[in-house]
Scaffold this motif. Structure first.
Motif, PDB file in Angstrom:
ATOM      1  N   TYR A  97      34.840 -28.391   5.074  1.00  0.00           N
ATOM      2  CA  TYR A  97      34.031 -29.263   4.417  1.00  0.00           C
ATOM      3  C   TYR A  97      32.471 -28.493   5.088  1.00  0.00           C
ATOM      4  O   TYR A  97      31.452 -28.526   4.437  1.00  0.00           O
ATOM      5  N   THR A  98      32.757 -27.794   6.521  1.00  0.00           N
ATOM      6  CA  THR A  98      31.300 -27.299   6.710  1.00  0.00           C
ATOM      7  C   THR A  98      31.310 -26.136   5.993  1.00  0.00           C
ATOM      8  O   THR A  98      29.995 -25.560   5.422  1.00  0.00           O
ATOM      9  N   GLN A  99      32.298 -25.355   5.499  1.00  0.00           N
ATOM     10  CA  GLN A  99      32.012 -24.148   4.411  1.00  0.00           C
ATOM     11  C   GLN A  99      31.505 -24.653   3.159  1.00  0.00           C
ATOM     12  O   GLN A  99      30.653 -23.901   2.766  1.00  0.00           O
ATOM     13  N   ILE A 100      31.894 -25.662   2.773  1.00  0.00           N
ATOM     14  CA  ILE A 100      31.546 -26.371   1.504  1.00  0.00           C
ATOM     15  C   ILE A 100      30.104 -26.479   1.505  1.00  0.00           C
ATOM     16  O   ILE A 100      29.265 -26.197   0.543  1.00  0.00           O
ATOM     17  N   LEU A 101      29.635 -27.190   2.692  1.00  0.00           N
ATOM     18  CA  LEU A 101      28.383 -27.779   2.615  1.00  0.00           C
ATOM     19  C   LEU A 101      27.274 -26.370   2.931  1.00  0.00           C
ATOM     20  O   LEU A 101      26.222 -26.507   2.571  1.00  0.00           O
ATOM     21  N   PHE A 118      23.713 -29.906 -10.387  1.00  0.00           N
ATOM     22  CA  PHE A 118      25.208 -29.900 -10.014  1.00  0.00           C
ATOM     23  C   PHE A 118      25.085 -29.601  -8.584  1.00  0.00           C
ATOM     24  O   PHE A 118      26.187 -30.555  -8.094  1.00  0.00           O
ATOM     25  N   VAL A 119      24.457 -28.953  -7.944  1.00  0.00           N
ATOM     26  CA  VAL A 119      24.770 -28.847  -6.488  1.00  0.00           C
ATOM     27  C   VAL A 119      24.394 -30.079  -5.767  1.00  0.00           C
ATOM     28  O   VAL A 119      25.035 -30.342  -4.879  1.00  0.00           O
ATOM     29  N   ASP A 120      23.286 -30.674  -5.936  1.00  0.00           N
ATOM     30  CA  ASP A 120      22.775 -31.912  -5.516  1.00  0.00           C
ATOM     31  C   ASP A 120      24.062 -33.218  -5.608  1.00  0.00           C
ATOM     32  O   ASP A 120      24.127 -33.559  -4.877  1.00  0.00           O
ATOM     33  N   ALA A 121      24.511 -33.054  -7.026  1.00  0.00           N
ATOM     34  CA  ALA A 121      25.562 -34.080  -7.008  1.00  0.00           C
ATOM     35  C   ALA A 121      26.841 -33.713  -6.226  1.00  0.00           C
ATOM     36  O   ALA A 121      27.340 -34.753  -5.800  1.00  0.00           O
ATOM     37  N   LEU A 122      27.151 -32.472  -6.155  1.00  0.00           N
ATOM     38  CA  LEU A 122      28.453 -32.382  -5.405  1.00  0.00           C
ATOM     39  C   LEU A 122      28.189 -32.418  -4.172  1.00  0.00           C
ATOM     40  O   LEU A 122      29.054 -32.852  -3.080  1.00  0.00           O
ATOM     41  N   SER A 123      26.829 -32.111  -3.498  1.00  0.00           N
ATOM     42  CA  SER A 123      26.575 -32.504  -2.211  1.00  0.00           C
ATOM     43  C   SER A 123      26.688 -33.977  -1.967  1.00  0.00           C
ATOM     44  O   SER A 123      27.103 -34.138  -0.679  1.00  0.00           O
ATOM     45  N   ALA A 124      26.435 -34.660  -2.815  1.00  0.00           N
ATOM     46  CA  ALA A 124      26.488 -35.975  -2.521  1.00  0.00           C
ATOM     47  C   ALA A 124      27.665 -36.640  -2.433  1.00  0.00           C
ATOM     48  O   ALA A 124      28.021 -37.694  -1.610  1.00  0.00           O
TER      49      ALA A 124
END
Length: 234
Positions: free
Chosen positions: A200-204, A228-234
């Motif tokens: 999850y650290t890598q993903i974020l 898209f990036v904002d949605a996935l981050s949420a």
């Protein structure tokens, strides 16, 4: 009549030269059945094709379209099969292979990650006349790498914060993280699975970098956007 014969011989000679030229062109293709990574990564056309390959692996896959969106509802008991239908039965009852872990191997997740890694870390800025183009592509690649990792870690690992619940107590294995481009077999290696927290650290981190590179890019939703990036981050 003689003029016609002369014209015929000229045309035949021209065709022979043409066929010879075509043959020589085919002989010069490197290699004859594919294009090496070095060739792909050193031209705008090659990197464009690599970008298309990354997106195509998602668009062509049923698991990333219909199943990806109905899966959560199915697992939450919000869907059912109509009488006589078996198409989504495995999802509806949370068993079998349709939409389950067995099909993840066929989704090409690490192939998507490999394409992304090549765009992120193996393309020189000088390949593009406009550096902003490569920044855009790298932003898309970072977002899709995060998307692929998130898909896998949700299936092969437990959600953060759930490690002390039930029989999975103290088990926090996630997936193997690969962020380096593999250009040759010697670049591949065997490594242990990272923890869910590390994944999850890598993903974020990928999403944070992607947001910077894709700032204001929301006009063409055929490709990854800042939204898209904002949605996935949420």
């Amino acid at each position: 009549m003689n003029n016609l014969k002369t014209l015929k011989y000229v045309l035949v000679a021209a065709l022979m030269v043409g066929f010879t030229s075509c043959d020589s062109l085919l002989d010069d293709v490197e290699p004859s059945t594919s294009v090496s990574a070095e060739v792909v990564l050193t031209s705008e056309e090659g990197v464009d094709a690599l970008r298309a390959s990354m997106y195509s692996k998602i668009r062509e896959n049923f698991g990333f379209t219909t199943e990806y969106f109905i899966g959560p509802s199915a697992f939450a008991d919000e869907t059912r099969n109509r009488p006589g239908s078996t198409r989504y039965q495995a999802l509806t009852v949370a068993t079998g292979t349709s939409g389950g872990t067995a099909h993840l191997n066929n989704w090409g997740l690490y192939e998507i990650i490999q394409d992304a890694n090549l765009i992120i870390g193996a393309v020189e800025p000088s390949v593009f006349e406009d550096p902003a183009t490569l920044d855009l592509y790298r932003g898309e690649a970072l977002a899709l790498r995060a998307f692929a990792m998130h898909t896998m870690v949700r299936v092969y690992g437990y959600e953060p914060g759930n490690f002390s619940v039930g029989p999975q107590a103290n088990w926090n294995a996630g997936i193997v993280i690969r962020t380096e481009p593999v250009l040759d077999l010697s670049d591949a290696d065997t490594r242990a699975r990272s923890t869910v927290g590390e994944v999850y650290t890598q993903i974020l981190n990928d999403l944070s970098d992607a947001k910077t590179l894709l700032a204001g890019e929301n006009a063409d939703n055929r490709y990854v956007t800042e939204a898209f990036v904002d949605a996935l981050s949420a």
